[in-house]
Write a protein that holds these residues in place. Structure first.
Motif, short mmCIF file in Angstrom:
data_model
loop_
_atom_site.label_atom_id
_atom_site.label_comp_id
_atom_site.label_asym_id
_atom_site.label_seq_id
_atom_site.Cartn_x
_atom_site.Cartn_y
_atom_site.Cartn_z
N VAL C 46 0.81 -1.22 0.00
CA VAL C 46 0.00 0.00 0.00
C VAL C 46 0.84 1.27 0.00
CG1 VAL C 46 -2.06 -1.02 1.03
CG2 VAL C 46 -0.24 -0.16 2.51
N SER C 52 -1.94 3.69 -2.75
CA SER C 52 -2.09 4.42 -1.49
C SER C 52 -3.31 5.33 -1.53
CB SER C 52 -0.82 5.24 -1.21
OG SER C 52 -0.76 6.38 -2.05
N HIS C 55 -6.30 3.20 -0.81
CA HIS C 55 -6.23 2.76 0.58
C HIS C 55 -6.65 3.90 1.52
CE1 HIS C 55 -4.87 0.36 3.93
NE2 HIS C 55 -3.95 1.24 4.30
N ILE C 56 -6.18 5.09 1.25
CA ILE C 56 -6.52 6.23 2.09
C ILE C 56 -8.02 6.50 2.05
CG2 ILE C 56 -6.35 8.75 2.16
CD1 ILE C 56 -3.37 8.37 1.40
N GLU C 59 -9.74 3.83 4.08
CA GLU C 59 -9.52 3.99 5.52
C GLU C 59 -10.39 5.13 6.06
OE1 GLU C 59 -7.88 2.37 7.74
OE2 GLU C 59 -6.41 1.10 6.73
#
Lengths: 314, 347, 337, 420
Positions: C46, C52, C55-56, C59
């Motif tokens: 990630v 990324s 993923h951010i 999240e």
């Protein structure tokens, strides 16, 4: 061709060559020590990864840079201990243990990384080694730029010198060279084959790990997955290329680095526009094979390389 | 310490030690899970379920074992003759390239499968022939040449996929065109990924076993591997035997790539193999270079990986635990297998 | 280091403008419901810039309680369909990931699990008949890349170095848009383009960047980690890509072309919540007009970029947002000039 | 030789017993060696001589019994302790590293590994080689030395460490008569200087020439201990094999037709080893042709040509008056030329193969090829489990009996000649 010539005479090119060669020299010396003692260490790729990771992580957690180098070395030696325990007294296949150690060291580095840094999306940076300013030397016009290198690069060359000196000028080196050639000779002279081989693999693995740490502490400033990117395998080739001699292996590393630095620059020339970039990337590998062919008849392979030794069996 | 062969190892020793190695691996799994904050006891069940707990799991394990059987056989055959072929990865890609060359319309007939399989074997064989000729003619160390060829091959594949072999319909992504339906190996179970490549791998293992134990070539390969000097004095054409071994080994490794393309992926991409060529070495050595045992160890290696990988999701621990456990299992297992045959004695 | 993803993504939302803000807020209103079980499957760790961003965004939704998000990283393409199946069997309702290297097989899995929603990075179009549950996306941030090119054009003397991982469409498209932006300002700019054949070899990227700086580049297009470091050491400028790297290199990175995955993901979650998720091309949610990309604030370079360049950027951005100017999507491999 | 029976005891082996699995290699062997004495340890191959020496030198640990050197017990399994106690061993298979020089091989392990190395080693080696008549250049690479020279290095290794007890394991097996004579001269100088020597051999005339006392081993047991001047070769041979030995008698017979001719055969030089220079030779039926010469003077090249491993660079090879065209070991075997190699371990047999397989090699070469391989497997029991060194040697030496229909054209594992 004048483009190539211009590249070859530029100081920045040679500065790049020395930078690229440094981790290779360190790890190649490590592999060379192992192989001189009769143990092929294919764990090198993973040990470089664990070195790159632990060295960087130690500095990130607050140790000084040389503390990072020492941590990497210790981590490498730990995996060297694992490798040598399985391959020397137990005499297990050096191929399998080597590949197993590479897999284990790599995944251990990644697993630990993820446990320690679960939430970041780009790895934290440390303040890496900076090029040393050497009074007098650094002020020279061409040489000053070419030799503008970090302490770790200087250390790499010092290590190569130390390895050569130890191998050829000390009783320890004599014993290492003998144990890779004929362990029975070593045992008959009252030395421990197991001790010498394990010691060589452990120390060699420590050097490989420092080679990995070069990537995170000098060449770059943080750790990335897969950043070792096959450099360990290149070092295995460099040992053969150097005919198991430290001096020649260093020359091989420099040659390899020179081709690497050259290909990066050639990609921007007219030549680079026509030829696929993969050809440039493959160039160092192809040349290694060619070099092997050219020097094949003269190489002195350690006679007991990859041959486990069991006391009393002859 | 010294290792002394055990004349007739007991069944307890022969079976118990590998079981102990497996248990030790599970112990490591529990320890790692604890470190990662997962429930160590649940982890064991999760590994088992992940590898064998459902039809999906079993078929996926067998599926991942398929290329490993081929590369494991390739390595077993070569290592038996002490031909250190570390280049199964490159030979695998050679087979994959041929599968694409012949399977994307160049051959339309029903013959495409057998023809491309044979051609793939030939390509892999040719790739290993170079290093072996260098070894026999010039004494160039094949460990290094085969290793280096892996990297050259990967770059060559990259070049092909971005150049001449790039799929014009691939939206620019570096991959080959898809194989035509008749060039594909059918699935064994419709809807799941297991394909006839698995059956072929088993057949290949049997053929290699018969070859090794029942034919003159197999005998020669073993003789050359055990003592090339004696084999030469006995009148065996050592170099010719090595070349034949190389052809067989390279061919088998190529079948791994061929079956992955023809059976599984349907096209070639740069990341076709996550190191199957290297894992093949592990598989072969665990099997003590026995062709039939290669099937078992390939399934074992695949099962450990698939099970641990599934466990990493179920237990929510970093996925890299799978590789750690695979490596641990491997190292424990080679040690256990050794200790079934020798005992450690003092002096 | 612990200035985690939140700071970055919040900044992204602020600059991204209202469209992203609205899209981001929508699913949050539905927190009364149980969170949706969502899984990410990535072929790289990630840390990789592209992943990324996904993923951010995920999240963030997890933190908001909208989704119950887990992920698996570094999945080989060979294993990708297996991991998809495992998640499907485990009851995941939304799978996000990238199937560039496993298109055919991944689509089979989509067909097998019609009740699961798939939002996958893909070079191909969705197929409502075959896979009504598969929506595709990609980082179509050529708008922001183009604007960053204009900034670069205003700051270079006419020699730009570009270091890429692999010449794949996701990379090519941004490089080409960037180059178009540069040429808008300085048509005769020389470009040095290199691919290092790896996503994760910062030392190699750095060496390549050094070589280009030796070759006269005074501005680096930093597609990979390592390039900005070389620029910083040699005192030349850099333009970031996908993520904002100015905080790490305040005197080096002028600006970055940012990708915001939030509009794409939020839209998908919204559709799943509404029970109306279907085959669609979510690629447009990466467009600037949808808030999917933006030009990072000039920050430390606010006063160093010529005002006429800033004006040109503002003008083009307005035109893009108004739909009156469309940045060409060119996925071909860029070459040195 | 003067015997000093009253001289101090330097070495005492006390009821040494060593078992390898089911095999008892040494069974309560006791032995006493005095200062300035030469003891010959006699026995057939496999009688336990080498095992006993390996225990003495610390390569193996005895299951029972002890070793005393100069009155002090020697710790088991520790070659270093043996060296320190003044025991030097010249192994049958030399323990030299070929990539190192003579001097390096000699000093290996004599200095602390962590030191920089001590000066004066060269002088000491040169002095020793003068004093004991062991001519060898200190800076020569061992890989380039002849067998005789290597043995001198081995002896120098022991002397360099000030060994007081010298153990020589079949030292003359690899030597020419001249070299053996030189060795004996060296040994006499050594005993004159007060060294004691344990000499392992099965060449009885040598034993008679050099030893003061003979200890005979059979099946791991001491079966006799006699003073050399009170015995003769026949008696010793009887002790070794456990019964009277009838020596074969050679009768003169007429030579038959020429089977093989080497006609002005030459081969290229190989490094320091000269090739053949226009050698002409006839091999006749019913005749034994002996070839004398110091090793390294073309014997290998000649053997390779006869055995099919090489073709001459000039000259002709003829089999029954027909010049050979195709020539390989396989071809040679098929035409009835068999070869028993010099080094049975490395060239003769495949130690990890069972007897059947080593025998099948033979059958295969006799033209049966693989089709009959299965048929051949049945008669001989497999003996693969035999891994201990002594057992392994036995099976390399056992006689694979030819099966029906198999022409015994080649015998892969037989060691050379009768032993007495």
């Amino acid at each position: 061709m004048s483009e190539v010539f211009d590249i070859l005479i530029s100081a920045s090119f040679w500065a790049a060559v020395l930078r690229i060669a440094s981790p290779l020299i360190l790890a190649t010396m490590g592999e060379l020590i192992c192989e001189r003692a009769g143990v092929l260490n294919l764990g090198i790729e993973g040990i470089m990864v664990i070195g790159a990771f632990t060295g960087w992580m130690a500095v990130y957690l607050g140790l000084p840079l040389w503390g990072g180098v020492a941590t990497a070395m210790a981590a490498g030696m730990l995996f060297g201990l694992l490798h040598s325990t399985l391959t020397v007294p137990f005499g297990l296949s050096q191929h399998v243990v080597g590949l197993g150690v590479t897999l284990l060291a790599t995944s251990t580095a990644y697993f630990t990384y993820r446990l320690m840094l679960p939430e970041v999306t780009s790895p934290p940076k440390i303040e890496p080694f900076q090029p040393l300013h050497i009074p007098g030397l650094s002020d020279l016009p061409w040489l000053g730029e070419a030799l503008s290198q970090t302490a770790l690069t200087w250390a790499a060359f010092a290590v190569a010198g130390l390895v050569a000196f130890t191998l050829y000028r000390t009783p320890l080196g004599l014993a290492v060279r003998a144990v890779g050639e004929n362990p029975a000779a070593v045992e008959a002279q009252g030395l421990s084959v197991t001790g010498l081989r394990m010691g060589a693999v452990i120390v060699g693995s420590g050097l490989m790990a420092v080679g990995g740490a070069f990537l995170t502490l000098s060449a770059f400033s943080s750790f990335f997955f897969e950043m070792v990117n096959g450099r360990g395998w290149i070092c295995v080739a460099l040992v053969v290329f150097g005919a198991w001699r430290p001096g020649k292996a260093v020359l091989g590393a420099i040659l390899f680095a020179a081709f690497d630095a050259l290909q990066i620059r050639l990609q921007q020339t007219d030549l680079g526009a026509v030829l696929p970039y993969q050809l440039f990337l493959a160039l160092p590998f192809i040349l290694s094979i060619l070099a092997l062919i050219l020097m094949s008849r003269r190489a002195e392979v350690p006679a007991a390389l990859m041959v486990p030794y069991n006391k009393g069996e002859r | 310490m010294r290792l002394e062969p055990i004349a007739n190892p007991s069944a307890v020793r022969r079976l118990g030690l590998p079981v102990l190695a497996l248990l030790a691996t599970l112990g490591v799994a529990m320890a790692l899970a604890t470190i990662a904050g997962a429930n160590p006891l649940a982890v064991l069940g999760q590994i088992a379920t992940g590898a064998l707990g459902s039809r999906l799991a079993i078929l996926e394990t067998l599926n991942r074992a398929t290329p490993l059987i081929f590369t494991g056989l390739a390595v077993a055959v070569a290592f038996r003759a002490k031909l250190w072929n570390i280049g199964a990865e490159a030979q695998l890609y050679a087979g994959a390239i041929v599968a694409v060359l012949l399977g994307t319309g160049a051959l339309g007939s029903p013959m495409v499968l057998p023809v491309s399989a044979l051609a793939a074997m030939l390509a892999g064989a040719m790739l290993l022939l170079g290093p072996v000729l260098l070894k026999t003619r010039l004494g160039v160390d094949e460990v290094v040449t085969t290793l280096l060829l892996n990297f050259i091959m990967l770059l060559f594949v990259s070049y092909l996929l971005e150049g001449p072999m790039k799929d014009p319909m691939g939206m620019g992504w570096p991959k080959s065109p898809a194989l035509t339906p008749e060039a594909r190996l059918p699935r064994i179970v419709e809807g799941l990924r297991l394909h006839w490549g698995f059956a072929l791998a088993i057949i290949a293992a049997v053929i290699v076993w018969v070859m090794q134990t029942r034919t003159a070539l197999g005998f020669e390969i073993r003789a050359v591997g055990q003592n090339p000097e004696a084999a030469r004095f006995a009148g065996m054409p050592v170099n010719a035997v090595l070349l034949k071994t190389a052809l067989l080994s390279g061919g088998l490794a190529a079948l791994a790539g061929w079956s992955e393309v023809a059976g599984l992926k349907g096209h070639l991409s740069q990341d076709l193999s996550p190191g199957f060529g290297y894992t093949g070495i592990i598989v072969a050595m665990l099997a003590l270079l026995h062709p039939l045992a290669v099937v078992v160890t390939a399934v074992f290696v695949a099962g450990i990986f698939v099970g641990s990988d599934a466990m990493s999701r179920a237990a929510d621990v970093p996925t890299y635990i799978a590789d750690m456990l695979l490596a641990t299992a491997l190292l424990f297992m080679v040690l256990a297998i050794l200790l079934t045959k020798v005992r450690v004695v003092r002096g | 280091m612990t200035q985690g993803h939140f700071t970055v993504s919040r900044r992204g939302l602020l600059i991204g403008g209202t469209a992203a803000g609205i899209a981001a807020n929508l699913p949050l209103q539905a927190f009364a419901q149980d969170p949706i079980k969502m899984a990410g499957i990535y072929t790289v760790p990630v840390e990789q810039q592209w992943v990324s961003r996904i993923h951010i965004a995920a999240e963030a939704l997890k933190a908001a309680g909208t989704v119950d998000y887990t992920y698996t990283e570094n999945v080989a393409n060979t294993d990708y369909p297996r991991v998809m199946r495992e998640y499907c069997e485990a009851g995941v309702k939304l799978i996000v990931g990238e199937i560039f290297g496993a298109e055919a097989e991944a689509r089979e899995v989509c067909a097998e699990y019609p009740d699961v929603a798939f939002l996958l990075g893909s070079s191909f179009m969705p197929d409502p008949d075959a896979h009504p549950n598969l929506a595709v996306f990609d980082n179509y941030i050529q708008d922001a890349a183009y604007l960053s090119g204009i900034v670069a054009g205003g700051m270079t003397q006419g020699n730009i170095g570009m270091v890429g991982g692999f010449p794949i469409p996701e990379v090519n498209r941004l490089m080409n848009a960037f180059m178009a932006g540069v040429r808008e300002v300085k048509p005769d700019t020389k470009f040095q383009v290199s691919f290092i054949g790896s996503w994760f070899d910062p030392p190699k990227a750095k060496e390549t960047a050094f070589a280009m700086i030796d070759g006269g580049a005074d501005l680096m297009y930093a597609e990979r980690f390592g390039v900005s470091d070389a620029a910083k050491e040699r005192g030349v400028l850099a333009i970031g890509n996908v993520i904002d790297t100015q905080p790490d290199y305040p005197d080096t990175v002028i600006t970055s072309a940012l990708w915001h995955f939030e509009p794409t993901l939020n839209k998908a979650v919204e559709m799943v919540l509404a029970g109306s998720f279907g085959a669609a091309n979510y690629g447009t949610y990466s467009y600037m007009i949808a808030g999917g990309c933006s030009l990072a604030p000039l920050g430390t370079f606010e006063d160093k970029v010529p005002s006429e360049i800033k004006a040109l950027v503002a003008e083009k951005e307005a035109a893009i947002r108004a739909g009156s100017f469309i940045v060409t999507i060119d996925d071909n491999e860029p070459k040195s000039s | 030789m003067t015997r000093e029976t009253e001289a101090e005891v330097v070495l005492r082996l006390d009821r040494i017993t060593k078992r390898f699995g089911a095999l008892t290699a040494n069974d309560a062997v006791s032995l006493t060696l005095r200062r300035g004495e030469v003891i010959a340890l006699l026995g057939e191959n496999g009688a336990g001589k080498t095992t006993l020496m390996n225990i003495l030198f610390g390569h193996y640990v005895a299951d029972a019994g002890g070793v005393e050197v100069f009155g002090a017990a020697l710790p088991a399994g520790n070659p270093k302790a043996a060296l320190a106690a003044g025991v030097g061993m010249v192994h049958q298979h030399f323990t030299l590293a070929g990539n190192l020089t003579v001097l390096e091989n000699i000093t290996l392990g004599t200095e602390s590994l962590w030191s920089r190395g001590t000066a004066g080693a060269r002088e000491k080696v040169e002095r020793l080689s003068r004093d004991f008549g062991l001519a060898v250049h200190p800076d020569a690479k061992v890989a380039r030395l002849s067998v005789g020279e290597r043995q001198r290095v081995e002896i120098l290794k022991a002397l360099y460490r000030d060994a007081r007890i010298l153990i020589l394991d079949e030292p003359t097996a690899v030597l020419t008569p001249q070299e053996a004579e030189a060795l004996f001269a060296t040994l006499r100088k050594a005993t004159a200087l007060g060294l004691s020597i344990l000499f392992i051999s099965h060449k009885l005339h040598e034993v008679m020439a050099i030893a003061d006392r003979c200890v005979v081993l059979r099946h791991g047991r001491v079966v006799g201990e006699v003073d050399t001047h009170a015995t003769n070769t026949a008696a010793l041979a009887a002790l070794m094999v456990g019964g009277e030995l009838s020596l074969p008698r050679a009768e003169a017979r007429a030579a038959g037709p020429v089977l093989m001719t080497l006609d002005a055969v030459s081969t290229p030089d190989r490094g320091a080893t000269p090739g053949l220079k226009a050698v002409t030779l006839d091999l006749r039926a019913g005749q034994i042709t002996g070839l004398a010469g110091v090793s390294g003077n073309g014997q290998t090249a000649l053997a390779e040509i006869v055995g099919g491993l090489a073709l001459p660079s000039a000259g002709r090879v003829m089999l029954q008056d027909t010049p050979i065209a195709r020539w390989s070991p396989g071809e040679a075997l098929a035409r009835g030329v068999a070869r028993v190699p010099e080094d049975r371990h490395h060239q003769g047999s495949i130690a990890d193969f069972d007897l059947t397989e080593n025998a099948v090699e033979l059958a295969r070469r006799a033209g049966l090829r693989g089709k009959d391989y299965q048929g051949l497997r049945r008669p001989v029991p497999r003996t693969r489990d035999a891994h201990s060194p002594s057992v392994r040697r036995e099976h390399a030496e056992a006689d694979p009996r030819p099966r029906d229909g198999v022409r015994p054209a080649y015998h892969s594992g037989k060691s050379a000649g009768p032993r007495t």
